[in-house]
Scaffold this motif. Structure first.
Motif, short mmCIF file in Angstrom:
data_model
loop_
_atom_site.label_atom_id
_atom_site.label_comp_id
_atom_site.label_asym_id
_atom_site.label_seq_id
_atom_site.Cartn_x
_atom_site.Cartn_y
_atom_site.Cartn_z
N LEU A 48 0.61 -1.52 0.00
CA LEU A 48 0.38 0.11 -0.29
C LEU A 48 0.69 1.35 0.23
O LEU A 48 1.65 1.56 0.91
N ASP A 49 1.08 1.98 -0.76
CA ASP A 49 1.36 3.27 -1.20
C ASP A 49 0.53 4.60 -1.01
O ASP A 49 0.00 4.68 -1.82
N LEU A 50 1.10 4.74 -0.23
CA LEU A 50 -0.13 6.34 0.64
C LEU A 50 0.66 7.71 0.09
O LEU A 50 1.62 7.81 0.67
N PHE A 51 0.41 8.82 -0.39
CA PHE A 51 0.81 9.71 -0.47
C PHE A 51 1.57 9.61 -1.65
O PHE A 51 2.47 10.10 -2.06
N ALA A 52 1.18 8.37 -3.21
CA ALA A 52 1.80 8.14 -3.27
C ALA A 52 2.85 9.37 -5.10
O ALA A 52 3.45 9.45 -5.11
N GLY A 53 1.32 9.97 -4.92
CA GLY A 53 1.81 11.33 -5.62
C GLY A 53 2.51 10.91 -7.40
O GLY A 53 1.48 10.52 -7.35
N THR A 54 3.49 10.50 -7.99
CA THR A 54 3.80 10.47 -9.17
C THR A 54 3.34 8.42 -9.08
O THR A 54 3.85 8.73 -10.83
N SER A 71 -2.27 2.01 -4.80
CA SER A 71 -1.53 3.71 -4.42
C SER A 71 -2.51 4.76 -4.16
O SER A 71 -3.56 4.64 -5.11
N VAL A 72 -2.10 5.20 -3.48
CA VAL A 72 -3.57 6.04 -2.82
C VAL A 72 -3.37 7.80 -2.84
O VAL A 72 -1.97 7.86 -2.18
N PHE A 115 3.95 1.97 2.77
CA PHE A 115 4.88 2.76 2.16
C PHE A 115 4.23 4.41 2.48
O PHE A 115 3.26 4.22 1.97
N ALA A 116 4.64 5.33 3.11
CA ALA A 116 3.50 6.68 3.80
C ALA A 116 4.85 7.86 3.29
O ALA A 116 5.57 8.08 4.07
N ASP A 117 4.13 8.57 2.28
CA ASP A 117 5.78 9.92 2.14
C ASP A 117 4.61 11.09 2.07
O ASP A 117 4.80 11.79 1.22
N GLY A 144 4.32 -7.38 8.59
CA GLY A 144 4.80 -6.63 7.86
C GLY A 144 5.32 -5.30 8.42
O GLY A 144 6.40 -4.96 9.46
N MET A 145 5.32 -4.34 7.64
CA MET A 145 6.16 -3.38 8.04
C MET A 145 5.39 -1.91 8.02
O MET A 145 4.64 -1.79 6.67
#
Length: 188
Positions: A48-54, A71-72, A115-117, A144-145
């Protein structure tokens, strides 16, 4: 932006100039995936990719064989760009337009890696809220992580479940892990 490893290694992806993003640098991505390769078999993960941007991080996971990536991002342009690029490169990425905090609250699926960016201009409290919200839901699988990318001025090492962090220039990756016993307590 380029993909640094996997089946699409070396591919450059031209991003529209009008997207409100700050892509993760190649140096930081390389370091991040070096760490992840020591912890996981990436081909057996869902992400799960949070604040995925590009979609920079999502493409890197997909190129390395991750089977399912969500991707969110709340920006319509970013979500459309991720969908277009995933289709163009035949990547198994599903993009959602959503406020990340609302998505965390309502989404019930679990992931091996979250993953959160978030934007670096988020407040300390907003960064802490992301960590706390994700770890209080079933989003992170057992073993998980959660990985949060942030500036060197944001400190997350005092939060529960913090495992370690790595600095790369002005960027920091903070890693959070649930113990199996703690996760079982969380489900009760």
């Amino acid at each position: 932006m380029r993909i640094i490893s996997g089946k699409l290694k070396g591919r450059r992806i031209l991003t529209p100039k009008n997207l409100p993003v700050r892509p993760t640098t190649d140096m930081s991505k390389e370091a991040l995936f070096s760490i992840l390769n020591h912890h996981f078999n990436l081909t057996q993960l869902n992400v799960l990719d949070l604040f995925a941007g590009t979609g920079n991080i999502s493409y890197e996971f997909a190129s390395r064989g991750v089977s399912e990536i969500i991707s969110v991002d709340q920006d319509f342009g970013c979500v459309n760009f991720i969908k277009k690029t995933a289709k163009e490169f035949d990547l198994n990425i599903t993009a959602f337009k959503s406020d990340v905090f609302k998505f965390i609250e309502k989404h019930k699926q679990s992931y091996d890696i979250v993953f959160a960016d978030p934007p670096y201009d988020f407040s300390q409290e907003q960064f802490e809220k992301i960590v706390q919200d994700v770890l209080q839901t079933p989003l992170v699988e057992q073993d998980g992580m959660l990985i949060v990318e942030h500036s060197k001025f944001t400190k997350l090492d005092h939060l529960q479940h913090f495992s370690f962090s790595k600095n790369y220039g002005g960027s920091v990756f903070s890693f959070f892990e649930l113990d199996q016993e703690e996760e079982e307590d969380q489900e009760d």
